[in-house]
Design a protein around this motif. Structure first.
Motif, PDB file in Angstrom:
ATOM      1  N   ASP A  71      44.268  39.665  24.600  1.00 31.55           N
ATOM      2  CA  ASP A  71      43.336  40.045  25.521  1.00 31.55           C
ATOM      3  C   ASP A  71      42.792  38.563  26.342  1.00 31.55           C
ATOM      4  O   ASP A  71      42.311  39.104  27.305  1.00 31.55           O
ATOM      5  CB  ASP A  71      42.072  40.437  24.581  1.00 31.55           C
ATOM      6  CG  ASP A  71      42.251  41.845  24.167  1.00 31.55           C
ATOM      7  OD1 ASP A  71      42.654  42.826  24.749  1.00 31.55           O
ATOM      8  OD2 ASP A  71      41.239  41.998  23.127  1.00 31.55           O
ATOM      9  N   ALA A  72      43.082  37.526  25.789  1.00 32.32           N
ATOM     10  CA  ALA A  72      43.057  36.105  26.697  1.00 32.32           C
ATOM     11  C   ALA A  72      43.934  35.887  27.410  1.00 32.32           C
ATOM     12  O   ALA A  72      43.934  35.364  28.507  1.00 32.32           O
ATOM     13  CB  ALA A  72      42.472  35.367  25.587  1.00 32.32           C
ATOM     14  N   THR A 193      42.622  42.733  32.628  1.00 38.68           N
ATOM     15  CA  THR A 193      41.406  41.951  33.089  1.00 38.68           C
ATOM     16  C   THR A 193      41.402  40.622  31.725  1.00 38.68           C
ATOM     17  O   THR A 193      41.234  41.298  30.678  1.00 38.68           O
ATOM     18  CB  THR A 193      40.009  42.537  32.870  1.00 38.68           C
ATOM     19  OG1 THR A 193      40.171  43.562  34.086  1.00 38.68           O
ATOM     20  CG2 THR A 193      38.989  41.714  33.253  1.00 38.68           C
ATOM     21  N   ARG A 194      41.589  39.507  32.110  1.00 38.40           N
ATOM     22  CA  ARG A 194      41.531  38.527  31.227  1.00 38.40           C
ATOM     23  C   ARG A 194      40.230  38.160  30.564  1.00 38.40           C
ATOM     24  O   ARG A 194      39.193  38.087  31.245  1.00 38.40           O
ATOM     25  CB  ARG A 194      42.253  37.218  31.799  1.00 38.40           C
ATOM     26  CG  ARG A 194      42.425  35.997  30.838  1.00 38.40           C
ATOM     27  CD  ARG A 194      42.864  34.746  31.610  1.00 38.40           C
ATOM     28  NE  ARG A 194      43.963  34.902  32.279  1.00 38.40           N
ATOM     29  CZ  ARG A 194      45.248  35.027  32.065  1.00 38.40           C
ATOM     30  NH1 ARG A 194      45.581  34.833  30.752  1.00 38.40           N
ATOM     31  NH2 ARG A 194      46.259  35.459  32.859  1.00 38.40           N
ATOM     32  N   LYS A 195      40.134  37.779  29.142  1.00 35.90           N
ATOM     33  CA  LYS A 195      39.009  37.633  28.482  1.00 35.90           C
ATOM     34  C   LYS A 195      39.011  36.222  27.747  1.00 35.90           C
ATOM     35  O   LYS A 195      40.270  35.857  27.324  1.00 35.90           O
ATOM     36  CB  LYS A 195      38.477  38.771  27.281  1.00 35.90           C
ATOM     37  CG  LYS A 195      38.269  40.107  27.872  1.00 35.90           C
ATOM     38  CD  LYS A 195      38.271  41.162  26.922  1.00 35.90           C
ATOM     39  CE  LYS A 195      37.213  40.717  25.754  1.00 35.90           C
ATOM     40  NZ  LYS A 195      37.143  41.813  24.815  1.00 35.90           N
ATOM     41  N   CYS A 198      37.636  33.753  22.130  1.00 33.42           N
ATOM     42  CA  CYS A 198      36.511  33.469  21.523  1.00 33.42           C
ATOM     43  C   CYS A 198      36.808  33.732  20.203  1.00 33.42           C
ATOM     44  O   CYS A 198      36.612  35.095  19.930  1.00 33.42           O
ATOM     45  CB  CYS A 198      35.231  33.945  22.210  1.00 33.42           C
ATOM     46  SG  CYS A 198      33.708  33.568  21.261  1.00 33.42           S
ATOM     47  N   GLN A 201      33.856  36.221  19.112  1.00 32.48           N
ATOM     48  CA  GLN A 201      33.981  37.645  19.565  1.00 32.48           C
ATOM     49  C   GLN A 201      34.971  38.259  19.078  1.00 32.48           C
ATOM     50  O   GLN A 201      34.940  39.530  19.030  1.00 32.48           O
ATOM     51  CB  GLN A 201      34.238  37.288  20.905  1.00 32.48           C
ATOM     52  CG  GLN A 201      34.200  38.795  22.000  1.00 32.48           C
ATOM     53  CD  GLN A 201      32.742  39.472  21.449  1.00 32.48           C
ATOM     54  OE1 GLN A 201      31.859  38.899  21.725  1.00 32.48           O
ATOM     55  NE2 GLN A 201      32.821  40.684  21.489  1.00 32.48           N
ATOM     56  N   ASP A 205      34.588  41.888  17.610  1.00 30.99           N
ATOM     57  CA  ASP A 205      35.447  43.039  17.923  1.00 30.99           C
ATOM     58  C   ASP A 205      35.977  43.891  16.740  1.00 30.99           C
ATOM     59  O   ASP A 205      35.962  45.091  16.747  1.00 30.99           O
ATOM     60  CB  ASP A 205      36.483  42.589  19.017  1.00 30.99           C
ATOM     61  CG  ASP A 205      35.854  42.264  20.270  1.00 30.99           C
ATOM     62  OD1 ASP A 205      34.493  42.624  20.488  1.00 30.99           O
ATOM     63  OD2 ASP A 205      36.603  41.446  21.104  1.00 30.99           O
ATOM     64  N   ALA A 333      37.775  46.094  24.001  1.00 32.52           N
ATOM     65  CA  ALA A 333      38.733  45.427  23.040  1.00 32.52           C
ATOM     66  C   ALA A 333      39.979  46.282  22.459  1.00 32.52           C
ATOM     67  O   ALA A 333      40.048  46.442  21.400  1.00 32.52           O
ATOM     68  CB  ALA A 333      38.143  44.604  21.960  1.00 32.52           C
TER      69      ALA A 333
END
Length: 401
Positions: A71-72, A193-195, A198, A201, A205, A333
């Motif tokens: 996700d990142a 979409t980059r997150k 964290c 987080q 999630d 997520a």
């Protein structure tokens, strides 16, 4: 968004299927080799099975890392790096001289092999339209089953003709070829979409997914289905290797051609769910798996093969439907939601042998069937509960749409 049928759809879907083939061929290559490994290192059935279960255990645990990380960082890069690491481990397995070294490398290999299954469905969720996603997920999971077949055939035939180490040599060559094709074919992400990465987080999630009763039930269904299905194969191998069947490793490898029925089941799931609610598809798959399991009690080679064909079709129909339902039901997520499903899935695979072993020790294959039916009855009930949650009252409380 990528629509079904176009060039980009087929490039992405076929690349993910090839990556899936490579992943699961490496996971399952040891299964037809278990009697050979047991003889080579003087192991019990349960000890030899450790070379398989440690891989699925580490694969499952690694998903907790890969899903949120993708996700990142991004989807394609995670998949590529993990496949490279898995290929290096396969090469090193050709040189092991002790069972402890074999298990250690299989553990490391399992960790790397988690990268693609953790991210693939999330990649499709980012890039594909909802209709294309249903079709692509079915084909992708078909690649899983083909990889399982391919790995077992390589293990069985090469292991019988040469040695179990030679099977890993052949698997290294196949892995390198698959890796090259995957890297060249898979389109770069456009819908991703980059997150920010964290950890807090990430934990939030995961906690949110576990508090979602629909997702949690899907996770339990996926884990318990695989808990039974894959470990049935581990025990039936020892039944068929012994009298009166006396099958060699190459014929034990051929036994896994029954997975082709799973390829059909997963491929059809995308079309079935357009007409039948996904929870009912899951329930249907579980009921089919139960019927195939009961058929194997006849204890003749033809009925065992037919039973395993039925099992495979039912299992992959349920698995495809459950994994797709997770992606649909997740509130954000989605990669970590899909990863958590697979965590339960592979933890089930790695622990099912311990559950079934007392039944095997007490009653042989009849005991394995009994233990299987106890769990699958609960899974069927969970699928029916899922369907009830999706029902909406119309006029009368018992009428659902």
């Amino acid at each position: 968004m990528i629509e079904s049928g176009g060039r980009q759809f087929w490039l992405a879907t076929l690349a993910l299927c090839i990556g899936s083939f490579m992943t699961f061929a490496n996971v399952y290559i040891t299964q037809p080799l278990l009697p050979m490994i047991a003889d080579a290192f003087d192991l019990t059935v349960l000890e030899a099975n450790g070379s398989f279960t440690i891989t699925t255990l580490m694969l499952g645990l690694s998903l907790l890392i890969y899903g949120p990380l993708s996700d990142a960082v991004g989807r394609k890069s995670i998949m590529l790096i993990s496949l490279v690491g898995a290929t290096v481990c396969t090469l090193l397995l050709t040189q092991v001289e002790s069972y402890s070294a074999l298990v250690a490398l299989r553990a490391a290999q399992g960790f790397f092999l988690g990268g693609l299954p953790a991210v693939a469905i999330a990649y499709m969720g980012d890039e594909f339209s909802p209709k294309a996603l249903l079709f692509a997920v079915g084909l992708y999971i078909g690649g899983n089953s083909l990889g399982g077949i391919g790995g077992r055939l390589i293990g069985g035939f090469v292991g019988e003709a040469f040695s179990w180490r030679s099977a890993f040599v052949a698997m290294t060559i196949v892995s390198v070829l698959c890796l090259i094709v995957f890297a060249l074919m898979l389109p770069n992400s456009r819908g991703f979409t980059r997150k920010p990465l964290c950890p807090r987080q990430m934990l939030a999630d995961l906690g949110g997914h576990l508090r979602n009763p629909i997702l949690l039930t899907c996770y339990l269904i996926g884990g318990l289905n695989f808990f039974i299905f894959i470990n049935q194969y581990s025990y039936i191998i020892f039944v068929l290797e012994d009298a009166p069947f006396n099958l060699s490793a190459q014929y034990l490898g051929l036994l896994f051609l029954t997975y082709l029925a799973g390829t059909v089941g997963s491929s059809l799931s995308g079309k079935i769910v357009l007409k039948v609610p996904q929870p009912l598809c899951i329930a249907l798959g579980v009921a089919i798996l139960m019927s195939g399991t009961l058929l194997t009690l006849a204890q003749t080679l033809p009925t065992i093969i037919v039973g395993l064909l039925i099992n495979s079709f039912g299992f992959f129909l349920a698995h495809s439907s459950a994994s797709s339902l997770v992606n649909r039901s997740a509130r954000g997520a989605k990669a970590s939601a899909s990863s958590l499903y697979l965590v339960f899935y592979y933890l089930g695979a790695s622990s099912g042998g311990f559950y079934l072993h007392p039944f095997w020790s007490a009653m042989g294959w009849d005991g394995v069937v009994l233990g299987s039916m106890l769990v699958l009855t609960g899974v069927l009930g969970a699928a029916i509960w899922l369907y009830r949650q999706e029902c909406e009252p119309v006029g009368e409380p018992d009428v659902c749409v």
